[in-house]
Scaffold this motif. Structure first.
Motif, PDB file in Angstrom:
ATOM      1  N   GLU A 302       0.866  -1.185  -0.039  1.00  0.00           N
ATOM      2  CA  GLU A 302      -0.076   0.010  -0.023  1.00  0.00           C
ATOM      3  C   GLU A 302       0.849   1.489  -0.195  1.00  0.00           C
ATOM      4  N   ALA A 303       1.904   1.121   0.692  1.00  0.00           N
ATOM      5  CA  ALA A 303       2.764   2.481   0.917  1.00  0.00           C
ATOM      6  C   ALA A 303       3.588   2.601  -0.533  1.00  0.00           C
ATOM      7  N   LEU A 304       3.385   1.787  -1.578  1.00  0.00           N
ATOM      8  CA  LEU A 304       3.868   2.035  -2.918  1.00  0.00           C
ATOM      9  C   LEU A 304       3.021   3.211  -3.447  1.00  0.00           C
ATOM     10  N   TYR A 305       1.691   3.361  -2.942  1.00  0.00           N
ATOM     11  CA  TYR A 305       0.977   4.401  -3.472  1.00  0.00           C
ATOM     12  C   TYR A 305       0.823   5.691  -2.827  1.00  0.00           C
ATOM     13  N   SER A 306       1.588   5.711  -1.687  1.00  0.00           N
ATOM     14  CA  SER A 306       1.573   7.086  -0.972  1.00  0.00           C
ATOM     15  C   SER A 306       2.434   7.948  -2.001  1.00  0.00           C
ATOM     16  N   PRO A 307       2.317   9.217  -1.789  1.00  0.00           N
ATOM     17  CA  PRO A 307       3.035  10.312  -2.548  1.00  0.00           C
ATOM     18  C   PRO A 307       4.540   9.684  -2.391  1.00  0.00           C
ATOM     19  N   GLU A 308       5.164   9.506  -1.320  1.00  0.00           N
ATOM     20  CA  GLU A 308       6.841   9.475  -1.093  1.00  0.00           C
ATOM     21  C   GLU A 308       6.760   7.823  -1.925  1.00  0.00           C
ATOM     22  N   GLY A 309       6.031   7.070  -1.662  1.00  0.00           N
ATOM     23  CA  GLY A 309       6.207   5.668  -2.104  1.00  0.00           C
ATOM     24  C   GLY A 309       6.334   5.658  -3.575  1.00  0.00           C
ATOM     25  N   LYS A 310       5.361   6.384  -4.318  1.00  0.00           N
ATOM     26  CA  LYS A 310       5.238   6.689  -5.640  1.00  0.00           C
ATOM     27  C   LYS A 310       6.667   7.099  -6.048  1.00  0.00           C
ATOM     28  N   GLN A 311       7.196   8.302  -5.650  1.00  0.00           N
ATOM     29  CA  GLN A 311       8.403   8.933  -5.856  1.00  0.00           C
ATOM     30  C   GLN A 311       9.649   8.128  -5.821  1.00  0.00           C
ATOM     31  N   GLN A 312       9.627   7.051  -4.705  1.00  0.00           N
ATOM     32  CA  GLN A 312      10.769   6.387  -4.470  1.00  0.00           C
ATOM     33  C   GLN A 312      10.653   5.340  -5.593  1.00  0.00           C
ATOM     34  N   ALA A 313       9.400   4.640  -5.680  1.00  0.00           N
ATOM     35  CA  ALA A 313       9.388   3.224  -6.685  1.00  0.00           C
ATOM     36  C   ALA A 313       9.722   4.063  -8.111  1.00  0.00           C
ATOM     37  N   GLN A 314       9.116   5.310  -8.335  1.00  0.00           N
ATOM     38  CA  GLN A 314       9.747   5.578  -9.652  1.00  0.00           C
ATOM     39  C   GLN A 314      11.205   5.959  -9.977  1.00  0.00           C
ATOM     40  N   ALA A 315      11.607   6.144  -8.584  1.00  0.00           N
ATOM     41  CA  ALA A 315      13.191   6.560  -8.694  1.00  0.00           C
ATOM     42  C   ALA A 315      13.982   5.126  -9.041  1.00  0.00           C
ATOM     43  N   LEU A 316      13.437   3.813  -8.443  1.00  0.00           N
ATOM     44  CA  LEU A 316      14.059   2.662  -8.758  1.00  0.00           C
ATOM     45  C   LEU A 316      13.980   2.390 -10.092  1.00  0.00           C
ATOM     46  N   VAL A 317      12.830   2.413 -10.771  1.00  0.00           N
ATOM     47  CA  VAL A 317      12.366   2.354 -12.224  1.00  0.00           C
ATOM     48  C   VAL A 317      13.397   3.248 -13.122  1.00  0.00           C
ATOM     49  N   ASN A 318      13.579   4.750 -12.560  1.00  0.00           N
ATOM     50  CA  ASN A 318      14.488   5.229 -13.545  1.00  0.00           C
ATOM     51  C   ASN A 318      15.850   4.813 -13.538  1.00  0.00           C
ATOM     52  N   TYR A 319      16.136   4.239 -12.201  1.00  0.00           N
ATOM     53  CA  TYR A 319      17.667   3.657 -12.088  1.00  0.00           C
ATOM     54  C   TYR A 319      17.803   2.598 -13.017  1.00  0.00           C
ATOM     55  N   TYR A 320      16.891   1.641 -13.222  1.00  0.00           N
ATOM     56  CA  TYR A 320      17.110   0.496 -14.165  1.00  0.00           C
ATOM     57  C   TYR A 320      16.813   0.932 -15.160  1.00  0.00           C
ATOM     58  N   MET A 321      16.076   2.108 -15.729  1.00  0.00           N
ATOM     59  CA  MET A 321      16.141   2.382 -17.025  1.00  0.00           C
ATOM     60  C   MET A 321      17.191   3.149 -17.896  1.00  0.00           C
ATOM     61  N   ASN A 343      11.117   0.931 -23.150  1.00  0.00           N
ATOM     62  CA  ASN A 343       9.861   0.664 -22.219  1.00  0.00           C
ATOM     63  C   ASN A 343      10.170  -0.625 -21.281  1.00  0.00           C
ATOM     64  N   SER A 344      10.962  -1.090 -21.277  1.00  0.00           N
ATOM     65  CA  SER A 344      11.052  -2.438 -20.224  1.00  0.00           C
ATOM     66  C   SER A 344      12.747  -2.571 -19.956  1.00  0.00           C
ATOM     67  N   PRO A 345      12.975  -3.329 -18.983  1.00  0.00           N
ATOM     68  CA  PRO A 345      14.166  -3.459 -18.327  1.00  0.00           C
ATOM     69  C   PRO A 345      15.076  -4.550 -19.064  1.00  0.00           C
ATOM     70  N   TYR A 346      14.620  -5.246 -20.215  1.00  0.00           N
ATOM     71  CA  TYR A 346      15.162  -6.039 -21.047  1.00  0.00           C
ATOM     72  C   TYR A 346      15.494  -5.686 -22.313  1.00  0.00           C
ATOM     73  N   ILE A 347      16.696  -6.202 -22.767  1.00  0.00           N
ATOM     74  CA  ILE A 347      17.158  -5.734 -24.228  1.00  0.00           C
ATOM     75  C   ILE A 347      17.527  -7.260 -24.905  1.00  0.00           C
ATOM     76  N   TRP A 348      17.046  -7.384 -25.928  1.00  0.00           N
ATOM     77  CA  TRP A 348      16.777  -8.589 -26.952  1.00  0.00           C
ATOM     78  C   TRP A 348      17.906  -8.265 -27.928  1.00  0.00           C
ATOM     79  N   ILE A 349      18.790  -9.092 -28.212  1.00  0.00           N
ATOM     80  CA  ILE A 349      19.785  -8.733 -29.040  1.00  0.00           C
ATOM     81  C   ILE A 349      20.101  -9.598 -29.986  1.00  0.00           C
ATOM     82  N   GLU A 350      20.073  -9.405 -31.328  1.00  0.00           N
ATOM     83  CA  GLU A 350      20.112 -10.277 -32.264  1.00  0.00           C
ATOM     84  C   GLU A 350      21.943 -10.617 -32.769  1.00  0.00           C
ATOM     85  N   GLY A 351      22.286 -11.831 -32.812  1.00  0.00           N
ATOM     86  CA  GLY A 351      23.696 -11.901 -32.564  1.00  0.00           C
ATOM     87  C   GLY A 351      24.389 -12.185 -34.059  1.00  0.00           C
TER      88      GLY A 351
END
Ligand SMILES: *Cc1c(COP(=O)(O)O)cnc(C)c1O
Length: 407
Positions: A302-321, A343-351
């Protein structure tokens, strides 16, 4: 004599991760002074957001007092979490999903695996290739496939995701009943547009089929024109169930919390053609076999939906992105054709070589571990998956090493 469910014997032993581990340890023995960077993993690496930790601690303290203690909770999840989900994840996107249509669970893996229990054993299933293996294997266990030969199970309709279709499968040529879709995709990192997703929803409505939509990576969507939920598509509530998870969006892979949306309008059919609500069926299944997610974990979610939680979760996503963009750019600069990572944390690479050869090349030359695409299905041959789930320092070092050794 107690007999086994022989469908289990059709399952292909997955040697993927043990093969990877073997090759990595052999490399480490031969090169004891080299550090290995693992970009093969599909698991988050950063700790939980502080807002979650705070809510988690507080809920544990409540459990220590006579007044705050809670025993069995509602199997479907506490109202505080279901309401937060319905409001923030659906109503805010213009999708008319109510809290009563949300089922909180301990993982999207279990939910995507268990949902097929509601359907007749003779249902024809359509499964993407390459794919997150849970959808396929759970249908094999349930006896919905024939035997395995030449990389394919008999009786399964494979939805091929290739460079030709931009890794978004086209509609099947034969009738199917149950369709699995996952966007943003694991392993390819590809996304689906609203127009493309609408063709699937329309197909399901016309053919009385059902879509199981895995949106575990929804939080990684940057491009606001892309659908974040299938319920942004008109009519989807009649023909689609959606799976979500806090695992990748909030760092909950070890904490365990997810949810499934089963709209009240969604139906499957009795043999005589009478529609039956899936909401009631899934509710029955969920209450019979599951006893709810622990109270502190639901408070942490539930805390992920609080204003701080939203911001912190977004920061995590931004870090990986940021890692994802670096990988995509570095590999593209080396001349590889890549998809994902935007738009995703995976990169699919043709070798332009077989998956394992590509794997060995990156390991031997750069000390970098990837996941060979062939491990995700026949159409994954020739590709590797690189994951953005690691530290920025490690990802930067890995890309430098790859550039220096392959350029
Ligand atoms: C990681 C992942 C999930 C989430 O699984 P959980 O059981 O919630 O941790 C679901 N689907 C896909 C495709 C995934 O990669």
């Amino acid at each position: 004599m107690i007999k086994i469910n022989e469908h289990f014997n059709k399952l292909q032993a997955s040697y993927l991760f043990s093969d990877i581990a073997k090759r990595v340890s052999r490399y480490q023995e031969d090169n004891p002074d080299k550090t290995i960077i693992k970009l093969g993993i599909g698991d988050v690496t950063k700790p939980l957001p502080p807002a979650c930790i705070e809510a988690f601690h507080k809920a544990v303290d409540e459990m220590a007092g006579e007044e705050g203690f809670r025993g069995y909770g509602p199997e479907q999840g506490y109202d505080f979490l279901r309401k937060a989900i319905a409001t923030a994840d659906f109503k805010a996107r213009g999708a008319d999903i109510s809290s009563a249509e949300i089922f909180v669970s301990d993982g999207a893996k279990c939910d995507t695996g268990n949902f097929q229990e509601l359907f007749s054993p003779d249902s024809v299933i359509a499964i993407p290739d390459p794919v997150y293996p849970v959808y396929l294997d759970t249908n094999v266990m349930a006896g919905r496939t024939g035997s395995f030969s030449d990389g394919r199970y008999e009786g399964v309709v494979y939805l091929e995701s290739t460079r030709e279709n931009n890794f978004v499968p086209s509609l099947p040529h034969q009738p199917v009943d149950l369709i699995y879709l996952c966007f943003p995709n694991n392993p390819t990192g590809s996304t689906i547009s609203k127009e493309e997703l609408k063709t699937w929803v329309d197909y399901a409505r016309q053919n009385k089929a059902l879509i199981l939509f895995d949106a575990a990576y929804e939080a990684f969507i940057n491009d606001d024109s892309l659908p974040k939920t299938i319920y942004e598509i008109e009519g989807a509530e009649e023909v689609a169930v959606e799976f979500r998870s806090f695992s990748k969006s909030g760092g909950f892979t070890g904490t365990r919390c997810a949810y499934t949306v089963v709209p009240k309008a969604c139906v499957a059919y009795i043999a005589d053609g009478t529609p039956q609500s899936l909401h009631g069926l899934w509710n029955r299944r969920h209450c019979t076999k599951f006893n709810g997610v622990s109270y502190p974990v639901q408070r942490a979610a539930e805390a992920l939906y609080s204003p701080e939680g939203k911001q912190q979760a977004q920061a995590l996503v931004n870090y990986y992105m940021k890692n994802a963009r670096l990988i995509r750019t570095a590999m593209s600069d080396l001349g590889f054709t890549c998809v994902g990572g935007d738009n995703s944390p995976y990169i699919w690479i043709e070798g332009n070589m077989d998956s394992w050869k590509f794997f060995d090349l990156l390991l031997d030359k750069a000390g970098v571990v990837c996941t060979p695409g062939a491990g995700f299905g026949k159409c994954g041959e020739g590709y590797i998956r690189l994951s953005a789930f690691n530290s920025f320092e490690n990802v930067s070092l890995a890309m430098d090493r790859i550039k220096n050794s392959l350029a």
